[in-house]
Enzyme design. Structure first.
Site, PDB file in Angstrom:
ATOM      1  N   SER A   8      -4.043   7.656   4.534  1.00 14.30           N
ATOM      2  CA  SER A   8      -2.414   6.529   3.946  1.00 14.30           C
ATOM      3  C   SER A   8      -2.003   7.285   5.037  1.00 14.30           C
ATOM      4  O   SER A   8      -1.145   8.335   4.370  1.00 14.30           O
ATOM      5  CB  SER A   8      -2.648   7.323   2.531  1.00 14.30           C
ATOM      6  OG  SER A   8      -0.761   6.734   2.209  1.00 14.30           O
ATOM      7  N   HIS A  33      -4.332   2.445   4.764  1.00 16.35           N
ATOM      8  CA  HIS A  33      -3.877   2.549   3.712  1.00 16.35           C
ATOM      9  C   HIS A  33      -1.632   2.972   3.562  1.00 16.35           C
ATOM     10  O   HIS A  33      -1.989   3.396   4.551  1.00 16.35           O
ATOM     11  CB  HIS A  33      -4.518   3.033   2.404  1.00 16.35           C
ATOM     12  CG  HIS A  33      -4.204   3.507   1.308  1.00 16.35           C
ATOM     13  ND1 HIS A  33      -3.869   2.056   0.735  1.00 16.35           N
ATOM     14  CD2 HIS A  33      -2.322   3.925   0.801  1.00 16.35           C
ATOM     15  CE1 HIS A  33      -3.735   2.280  -0.562  1.00 16.35           C
ATOM     16  NE2 HIS A  33      -2.438   3.497  -0.469  1.00 16.35           N
ATOM     17  N   ASP A  35       1.197   2.326   1.759  1.00 12.57           N
ATOM     18  CA  ASP A  35       1.775   2.631   0.314  1.00 12.57           C
ATOM     19  C   ASP A  35       3.959   1.729   0.192  1.00 12.57           C
ATOM     20  O   ASP A  35       4.097   2.527   1.416  1.00 12.57           O
ATOM     21  CB  ASP A  35       1.801   4.301  -0.408  1.00 12.57           C
ATOM     22  CG  ASP A  35       0.766   4.170  -0.307  1.00 12.57           C
ATOM     23  OD1 ASP A  35      -0.469   3.655  -1.281  1.00 12.57           O
ATOM     24  OD2 ASP A  35       0.475   5.455   0.320  1.00 12.57           O
ATOM     25  N   MET A  37       6.792   1.632  -1.472  1.00 13.68           N
ATOM     26  CA  MET A  37       7.841   2.167  -2.940  1.00 13.68           C
ATOM     27  C   MET A  37       8.434   1.034  -3.040  1.00 13.68           C
ATOM     28  O   MET A  37       9.295   1.470  -2.245  1.00 13.68           O
ATOM     29  CB  MET A  37       7.732   3.128  -2.876  1.00 13.68           C
ATOM     30  CG  MET A  37       5.998   3.367  -2.763  1.00 13.68           C
ATOM     31  SD  MET A  37       5.556   5.745  -3.269  1.00 13.68           S
ATOM     32  CE  MET A  37       4.619   6.267  -2.726  1.00 13.68           C
ATOM     33  N   HIS A  66      -1.045  -1.593  -0.186  1.00 13.86           N
ATOM     34  CA  HIS A  66      -0.589  -1.139  -2.087  1.00 13.86           C
ATOM     35  C   HIS A  66       0.592  -0.907  -2.284  1.00 13.86           C
ATOM     36  O   HIS A  66       1.359   0.062  -2.200  1.00 13.86           O
ATOM     37  CB  HIS A  66      -1.154   0.321  -1.981  1.00 13.86           C
ATOM     38  CG  HIS A  66      -1.052   1.281  -2.909  1.00 13.86           C
ATOM     39  ND1 HIS A  66      -1.253   2.216  -3.397  1.00 13.86           N
ATOM     40  CD2 HIS A  66      -0.871   0.495  -4.615  1.00 13.86           C
ATOM     41  CE1 HIS A  66      -0.880   2.230  -5.189  1.00 13.86           C
ATOM     42  NE2 HIS A  66      -0.739   1.558  -5.522  1.00 13.86           N
ATOM     43  N   MET A  68       3.784  -0.491  -4.802  1.00 12.61           N
ATOM     44  CA  MET A  68       4.008  -0.007  -6.019  1.00 12.61           C
ATOM     45  C   MET A  68       5.248  -1.172  -5.929  1.00 12.61           C
ATOM     46  O   MET A  68       6.425  -0.287  -6.081  1.00 12.61           O
ATOM     47  CB  MET A  68       4.095   1.290  -5.986  1.00 12.61           C
ATOM     48  CG  MET A  68       2.758   1.889  -5.848  1.00 12.61           C
ATOM     49  SD  MET A  68       2.516   3.583  -4.574  1.00 12.61           S
ATOM     50  CE  MET A  68       2.134   2.899  -3.403  1.00 12.61           C
ATOM     51  N   MET A 137      -5.763   4.567  -9.332  1.00 13.62           N
ATOM     52  CA  MET A 137      -4.972   5.668  -9.142  1.00 13.62           C
ATOM     53  C   MET A 137      -5.486   7.239 -10.280  1.00 13.62           C
ATOM     54  O   MET A 137      -5.195   6.886 -10.870  1.00 13.62           O
ATOM     55  CB  MET A 137      -3.512   5.447  -9.229  1.00 13.62           C
ATOM     56  CG  MET A 137      -3.012   4.168  -8.888  1.00 13.62           C
ATOM     57  SD  MET A 137      -3.015   4.550  -7.023  1.00 13.62           S
ATOM     58  CE  MET A 137      -2.110   5.641  -6.877  1.00 13.62           C
ATOM     59  N   ASP A 175      -7.535   6.369  -5.213  1.00 16.75           N
ATOM     60  CA  ASP A 175      -6.057   6.452  -4.666  1.00 16.75           C
ATOM     61  C   ASP A 175      -5.576   8.379  -5.637  1.00 16.75           C
ATOM     62  O   ASP A 175      -5.035   7.703  -6.364  1.00 16.75           O
ATOM     63  CB  ASP A 175      -5.018   5.300  -3.991  1.00 16.75           C
ATOM     64  CG  ASP A 175      -4.409   5.400  -3.341  1.00 16.75           C
ATOM     65  OD1 ASP A 175      -4.075   6.819  -2.880  1.00 16.75           O
ATOM     66  OD2 ASP A 175      -2.878   4.877  -3.512  1.00 16.75           O
TER      67      ASP A 175
HETATM   68  C1  DX5 Z   1       0.427   7.678  -3.949  1.00 19.78           C
HETATM   69  C2  DX5 Z   1       0.375   7.319  -3.045  1.00 19.78           C
HETATM   70  C3  DX5 Z   1      -0.990   7.289  -1.982  1.00 19.78           C
HETATM   71  C4  DX5 Z   1      -0.790   8.585  -1.670  1.00 19.78           C
HETATM   72  C5  DX5 Z   1      -2.031   9.412  -1.369  1.00 19.78           C
HETATM   73  O1  DX5 Z   1       1.595   6.949  -4.252  1.00 19.78           O
HETATM   74  O2  DX5 Z   1      -0.730   5.243  -3.836  1.00 19.78           O
HETATM   75  O3  DX5 Z   1      -1.824   6.486  -1.039  1.00 19.78           O
HETATM   76  O4  DX5 Z   1      -0.374   7.911   0.321  1.00 19.78           O
HETATM   77  O5  DX5 Z   1      -1.544  10.277  -0.878  1.00 19.78           O
HETATM   78  P1  DX5 Z   1      -2.616  12.110  -1.247  1.00 19.78           P
HETATM   79  O6  DX5 Z   1      -4.073  11.597  -0.319  1.00 19.78           O
HETATM   80  O7  DX5 Z   1      -1.483  12.715  -0.614  1.00 19.78           O
HETATM   81  O8  DX5 Z   1      -2.442  12.130  -2.704  1.00 19.78           O
HETATM   82 ZN    ZN Z   2      -1.834   4.347  -2.230  1.00 16.88          ZN
END
Ligand code: DX5
Ligand code: ZN
Length: 223
Positions: A8, A33, A35, A37, A66, A68, A137, A175
């Site tokens: 990620s 990956h 993320d 947000m 991903h 969010m 998750m 994840d």
């Molecule tokens: C959390 C994200 C994850 C995050 C994982 O909201 O969706 O993908 O980057 O990070 P680690 O592996 O540090 O928990």
């Molecule tokens: Zn993620």
């Protein structure tokens, strides 16, 4: 099937984003990956289209995006155009989930749905046929570096069981808080894709960390 590792990028040094992408290219990783947000679905804001487009230019691996975000259906085509190969939306963000899944597929990418820690796997029972991936998750989304929530292991087992019973094909991704200490248990429970942020990028030697994850797979062959 060999499992996939998806580092990620959220945990990388954003001053040297291209270096992080190149590092992942040169490693034994399978996907990258990303993320996204929005500060509404989760209490944090990360990055959007321009950054994904820039990463796409440098990445040799499929981009596992991903989302969010609330109302992801407003932006699916733009994420596909930006270079997403897999788009995962949250169950909790989609009142018309079935429609959104088909919107993703029509735009081109593989379609995934993520479940927050409080959402039961049964909630996806009527769309499992339509999915390429379920993302379990194992932390509350929004931040990297959080503690793994063990209930996720039961959810992975449940999804694997229903996949076998119903002869389906979706991948199971996990994840949040994934590291070398729990990877073996996650793979044995049925995870196909491990996302790893801090346990790759917040170490002295990310390439070595990735290789160590992949050794777990090698060990599994002889179990
Ligand atoms: C959390 C994200 C994850 C995050 C994982 O909201 O969706 O993908 O980057 O990070 P680690 O592996 O540090 O928990
Ligand atoms: Zn993620």
């Amino acid at each position: 099937m060999a499992f996939k590792l998806a580092p990620s990028i959220l945990a990388a040094d954003f001053n040297h984003l291209a270096d992080a992408v190149h590092l992942v290219n040169q490693s034994q990783s399978d996907w990258l990956h990303l993320d996204v947000m929005d500060g509404r679905f989760v209490p944090n804001i990360s990055f959007g289209f321009p950054v994904i487009k820039a990463i796409k230019k440098e990445s040799a691996l499929p981009l596992d995006v991903h989302l969010m975000i609330v109302e992801p259906e407003r932006y699916i085509e733009r994420f596909a155009e930006a270079g997403a190969d897999i788009i995962t939306v949250h169950y909790e963000a989609c009142p018309n989930l079935h429609r959104t899944i088909y919107q993703i597929r029509e735009a081109g990418p593989m379609a995934g749905v993520a479940l927050n820690p409080h959402s039961n796997t049964l909630l996806l029972d009527d769309v499992l046929e339509d999915l390429d991936m379920v993302l379990v998750m194992s932390v509350n989304p929004g931040f990297g570096g959080q503690k793994f929530i063990y209930r996720a292991i039961n959810k992975i087992q449940q999804l694997k069981k229903v996949r076998t019973e119903r002869n389906l094909n979706f991948l199971i991704e996990v994840d949040g808080g994934v590291g070398h200490q729990n990877a073996q248990a996650l793979l044995q429970a049925g995870a196909d894709v491990l996302v790893a942020g801090s346990s790759v990028f917040k170490t002295d030697d990310p390439i070595r960390s990735i290789a160590r994850f992949k050794e777990i797979k090698a060990n599994n062959v002889f179990l």
